[in-house]
Enzyme design. Structure first.
Site, PDB file in Angstrom:
ATOM      1  N   SER A  57       0.796  -1.230   0.000  1.00  0.00           N
ATOM      2  CA  SER A  57       0.000   0.000   0.000  1.00  0.00           C
ATOM      3  C   SER A  57       0.832   1.286   0.000  1.00  0.00           C
ATOM      4  O   SER A  57       1.499   1.579  -0.980  1.00  0.00           O
ATOM      5  CB  SER A  57      -0.938  -0.048   1.202  1.00  0.00           C
ATOM      6  OG  SER A  57      -1.912   0.934   1.092  1.00  0.00           O
ATOM      7  N   ASP A  76      -1.862   1.586  -3.597  1.00  0.00           N
ATOM      8  CA  ASP A  76      -2.767   0.499  -4.001  1.00  0.00           C
ATOM      9  C   ASP A  76      -4.212   0.973  -4.127  1.00  0.00           C
ATOM     10  O   ASP A  76      -5.132   0.163  -4.195  1.00  0.00           O
ATOM     11  CB  ASP A  76      -2.668  -0.690  -3.033  1.00  0.00           C
ATOM     12  CG  ASP A  76      -3.178  -0.363  -1.648  1.00  0.00           C
ATOM     13  OD1 ASP A  76      -3.184   0.833  -1.285  1.00  0.00           O
ATOM     14  OD2 ASP A  76      -3.580  -1.290  -0.914  1.00  0.00           O
ATOM     15  N   GLU A 135     -10.398   7.263   8.281  1.00  0.00           N
ATOM     16  CA  GLU A 135      -9.205   7.674   8.993  1.00  0.00           C
ATOM     17  C   GLU A 135      -8.771   9.011   8.394  1.00  0.00           C
ATOM     18  O   GLU A 135      -9.031   9.278   7.212  1.00  0.00           O
ATOM     19  CB  GLU A 135      -8.101   6.635   8.822  1.00  0.00           C
ATOM     20  CG  GLU A 135      -8.483   5.289   9.413  1.00  0.00           C
ATOM     21  CD  GLU A 135      -7.346   4.277   9.363  1.00  0.00           C
ATOM     22  OE1 GLU A 135      -6.919   3.833  10.432  1.00  0.00           O
ATOM     23  OE2 GLU A 135      -6.890   3.936   8.256  1.00  0.00           O
ATOM     24  N   ALA A 136      -8.081   9.814   9.201  1.00  0.00           N
ATOM     25  CA  ALA A 136      -7.641  11.119   8.694  1.00  0.00           C
ATOM     26  C   ALA A 136      -6.751  10.942   7.463  1.00  0.00           C
ATOM     27  O   ALA A 136      -6.698  11.809   6.587  1.00  0.00           O
ATOM     28  CB  ALA A 136      -6.903  11.873   9.788  1.00  0.00           C
ATOM     29  N   PRO A 174       2.731   2.394  18.301  1.00  0.00           N
ATOM     30  CA  PRO A 174       3.591   1.680  17.354  1.00  0.00           C
ATOM     31  C   PRO A 174       2.847   1.489  16.042  1.00  0.00           C
ATOM     32  O   PRO A 174       1.657   1.163  16.050  1.00  0.00           O
ATOM     33  CB  PRO A 174       3.829   0.329  18.042  1.00  0.00           C
ATOM     34  CG  PRO A 174       2.696   0.148  18.977  1.00  0.00           C
ATOM     35  CD  PRO A 174       2.175   1.502  19.348  1.00  0.00           C
ATOM     36  N   SER A 175       3.526   1.708  14.912  1.00  0.00           N
ATOM     37  CA  SER A 175       2.892   1.459  13.617  1.00  0.00           C
ATOM     38  C   SER A 175       2.674  -0.040  13.445  1.00  0.00           C
ATOM     39  O   SER A 175       3.471  -0.844  13.919  1.00  0.00           O
ATOM     40  CB  SER A 175       3.800   1.974  12.501  1.00  0.00           C
ATOM     41  OG  SER A 175       3.424   1.405  11.263  1.00  0.00           O
ATOM     42  N   GLY A 176       1.623  -0.394  12.737  1.00  0.00           N
ATOM     43  CA  GLY A 176       1.393  -1.799  12.407  1.00  0.00           C
ATOM     44  C   GLY A 176       1.812  -2.107  10.977  1.00  0.00           C
ATOM     45  O   GLY A 176       1.604  -3.218  10.498  1.00  0.00           O
TER      46      GLY A 176
HETATM   47  C1  G16 Z   1      -2.948   0.649   6.514  1.00  0.00           C
HETATM   48  C2  G16 Z   1      -4.267   0.424   7.184  1.00  0.00           C
HETATM   49  C3  G16 Z   1      -4.817   1.737   7.680  1.00  0.00           C
HETATM   50  C4  G16 Z   1      -3.800   2.393   8.598  1.00  0.00           C
HETATM   51  C5  G16 Z   1      -2.442   2.512   7.903  1.00  0.00           C
HETATM   52  C6  G16 Z   1      -1.351   2.983   8.828  1.00  0.00           C
HETATM   53  O1  G16 Z   1      -3.127   1.503   5.422  1.00  0.00           O
HETATM   54  O2  G16 Z   1      -5.142  -0.177   6.273  1.00  0.00           O
HETATM   55  O3  G16 Z   1      -6.016   1.497   8.347  1.00  0.00           O
HETATM   56  O4  G16 Z   1      -4.219   3.659   8.980  1.00  0.00           O
HETATM   57  O5  G16 Z   1      -2.054   1.257   7.406  1.00  0.00           O
HETATM   58  O6  G16 Z   1      -1.236   2.056   9.862  1.00  0.00           O
HETATM   59  P1  G16 Z   1      -0.086   2.139  10.932  1.00  0.00           P
HETATM   60  O7  G16 Z   1      -0.163   3.529  11.500  1.00  0.00           O
HETATM   61  O8  G16 Z   1      -0.420   1.080  11.927  1.00  0.00           O
HETATM   62  O9  G16 Z   1       1.217   1.936  10.219  1.00  0.00           O
HETATM   63  P2  G16 Z   1      -2.533   1.160   4.009  1.00  0.00           P
HETATM   64  O10 G16 Z   1      -3.081   2.222   3.114  1.00  0.00           O
HETATM   65  O11 G16 Z   1      -1.053   1.198   4.146  1.00  0.00           O
HETATM   66  O12 G16 Z   1      -3.063  -0.213   3.735  1.00  0.00           O
END
Ligand code: G16
Length: 548
Positions: A69, A283, A376-377, A503-505
């Site tokens: 993404s 994406d 989300e913002a 923490p970022s996921g």
């Molecule tokens: C993904 C998730 C989103 C999230 C973003 C950032 O987005 O689908 O819901 O806001 O990651 O997540 P994090 O802050 O945990 O890194 P995408 O567009 O990368 O699929």
């Protein structure tokens, strides 16, 4: 399938997709995401899991999307899509993580344990749809996904390069043919068809103009809009940039995440003052808008703005249709600008729920309303309508008084234009353009609804981002000790100060968010909180600097 046939699971792994790294990997905010060269065995194993999941769901189709993404080109990822087009059920994330991390030698036995644990009938048929984004590592990973499916005697169907939301849409349609046709063309027919229908009813007026500049992030979304553009019959004049040619790199200095986080204009876009520009991510599941004024100041219209625009228009149509018994709610995360939350509750009088980051959490919370608007913002979101809402609106469109019918029919067109399975930049773009056109709005007027509190987001690299634990929809942290107290003390120094860390996921970093009553104050607060994270959570590399 007798357990002896599971030997092929090991054979495929050993011969074609061996586990080459001992780095622990976790199913995060949006599936597995890391450097592409660490992922082949993970994707193969997710092919296995998708087959098991399909059988647990009585042979209904499961989706696999190969994408990272918004991340940069060297990363990649994989996520599973459940039969209704939504994200994988959360209780399976732990199973996915376990399967991804076992050694090749333990793969066969772990697969067998999982089959027993989830009670999968391995004699059933299994179907898996596979899509990928434009990364050069994606075809190889998509092949690993297919091999995983084949190893457990499932049927893979490869969709090639598609946006993440197109894949979600096709999975939903394959399992529920009332939703649409499970092909890319079926998606265009439904979403773009609804846009063209609604445009016949809403003549262009006021300050709205039909030209829209679009930054495609050098990813798949821009490419698909280039296909759609030709069929728009002049209803919308799309000027597309960053389509992946001319050496443009995916998400690098362009795209929705870059624009939102850096609050800067993307490279590659020709700038015309006050011209609205839409930015997609790599994406095609996120969308933000912006325009530059005559002094080249950027004015961002992010996910919060899209949510408020759509919610206010839907509320207007519900009122026109006299469908007052349908309730609508809005779902946000801690990143939502405080001014937007105030506007939604005080001006729009729509209830707001705040949940953890990740569309899976927002989608789930939105299901509790007849009409749930979630964003989300960062521009990731959509609108979902309950069966009750759809039936009520359809009935009014058919049986209501003429004025009621008009509003209800517009609502039906909006529903058709919406990809309810997941946030979708293309569908959201057509929804936004519809509302701006219906109201004759310039982007300036859209922005005038409320004034954002200045904000800043930063990233901090630490030894182990999981050392940070959060609560209260990620608005407060419970570990490491002392960090929340430090954040509170820092935020308390600034008028309208608010900050949080999590923490970022999707990236190996900790995210810091801060807002305050001026940009300088927000920048300072963010930097001070980043320093606290660095000191209390084991920062690595250069210490975050305060703004000059
Ligand atoms: C993904 C998730 C989103 C999230 C973003 C950032 O987005 O689908 O819901 O806001 O990651 O997540 P994090 O802050 O945990 O890194 P995408 O567009 O990368 O699929």
């Amino acid at each position: 399938m007798p357990p002896s046939s599971l030997r092929v699971v090991y054979a495929f792994a050993r011969e074609m997709h061996p586990k080459t790294s001992d780095v622990f990997i976790q199913y995060g905010t949006a599936g597995f995401r890391t450097k592409a060269n660490l992922l082949e065995h993970v994707v193969y194993r997710m092919g296995l899991l998708a087959v098991i999941r399909s059988r647990v769901k009585n042979g209904r189709t499961i989706g696999m999307m190969i994408t990272a993404s918004h991340n940069l080109e060297p990363d990649n990822g994989v996520k599973l899509v459940d039969p209704d087009g939504e994200m994988l059920e959360q209780s399976w994330e732990e199973i996915a993580t376990r399967l991804a991390n076992v050694s090749d030698n333990d793969l066969e036995s772990t697969t067998e344990q999982i089959i027993k644990q989830v009670n999968a009938d391995m004699s059933l048929k299994a179907s898996v749809f596979i899509g990928m984004d434009t990364r050069y590592t994606s075809p190889r990973l998509a092949a690993a996904a297919s091999n995983g499916v084949i190893a457990l005697k499932g049927t893979p169907r490869e969709f090639g390069i598609v946006t993440t939301p197109i894949l979600h849409y096709c999975v939903k349609c394959r399992n529920d043919n009332t939703y649409g046709i499970p092909t890319e063309e079926g998606y265009y027919e439904k979403i773009v068809g609804a846009f063209k229908t609604i445009r016949q009813k809403l003549p262009v007026f006021g300050e709205y103009n039909t030209t829209l500049y679009v930054d495609g992030a050098n990813g798949v979304g821009g490419k698909k809009l280039n296909i759609i553009r030709k069929s728009l019959d002049g209803e919308l004049d799309l000027q597309l940039f960053n389509l992946g040619g001319n050496g443009g790199k995916l998400n690098l200095n362009c795209g929705a995440d870059f624009v939102k986080v850096s609050q800067k204009q993307p490279v590659g876009v020709e700038h015309v003052p006050y011209q609205r520009v839409a930015s997609l991510d790599g994406d095609g599941d996120r969308l933000v808008y912006y325009y530059l004024d005559d002094k080249e100041n950027m004015h961002l219209l992010d996910g919060d703005r899209i949510a408020t625009l759509l919610a206010s228009y839907i509320a207007e149509l519900l009122k026109g249709a006299e469908a007052g018994d349908l309730n609508m709610g809005l779902v946000q995360t801690a990143y939502a600008n405080g001014a937007s939350t105030r506007y939604i509750t005080e001006e729009l009088k729509v209830p707001v729920t705040c949940v953890k980051t990740g569309v899976k959490h927002l989608h789930h919370a939105a299901l509790s309303y007849d009409i749930g608007v979630y964003f989300e913002a960062n521009g990731h979101g959509t609108v979902i309508y309950s069966d009750k809402a759809k039936k009520t609106i359809a009935k009014i469109a058919h049986d209501g008084e003429p004025e009621q019918r008009k509003s209800a029919q517009l609502l039906l067109n909006l529903i058709d234009m919406t990809n309810e399975t997941v946030g979708d930049a293309i569908s959201d773009l057509f929804l936004v353009e519809t509302v701006l056109c219906a109201r004759g709005l310039h982007a300036r007027q859209w922005r005038a609804a409320y004034a954002d509190l200045p904000c800043r987001q930063l990233k901090v690299t630490v030894q182990d981002r999981n050392a940070i634990a959060t609560t209260d929809a990620e608005r407060r942290c419970t570990a490491p000790e002392g960090l929340q107290a430090a954040v509170d003390a820092l935020a308390g120094k600034y008028a309208s100060g608010r900050a949080f860390v999590r923490p970022s996921g999707t990236e190996d970093i900790v995210r810091v968010y801060a807002e305050a009553d001026s940009q300088l104050a927000a920048d300072k607060l963010a930097a001070e909180v980043a320093q606290a994270v660095y000191e209390l959570a084991g920062g690595v590399g250069e210490r975050p600097q305060l703004p000059a």
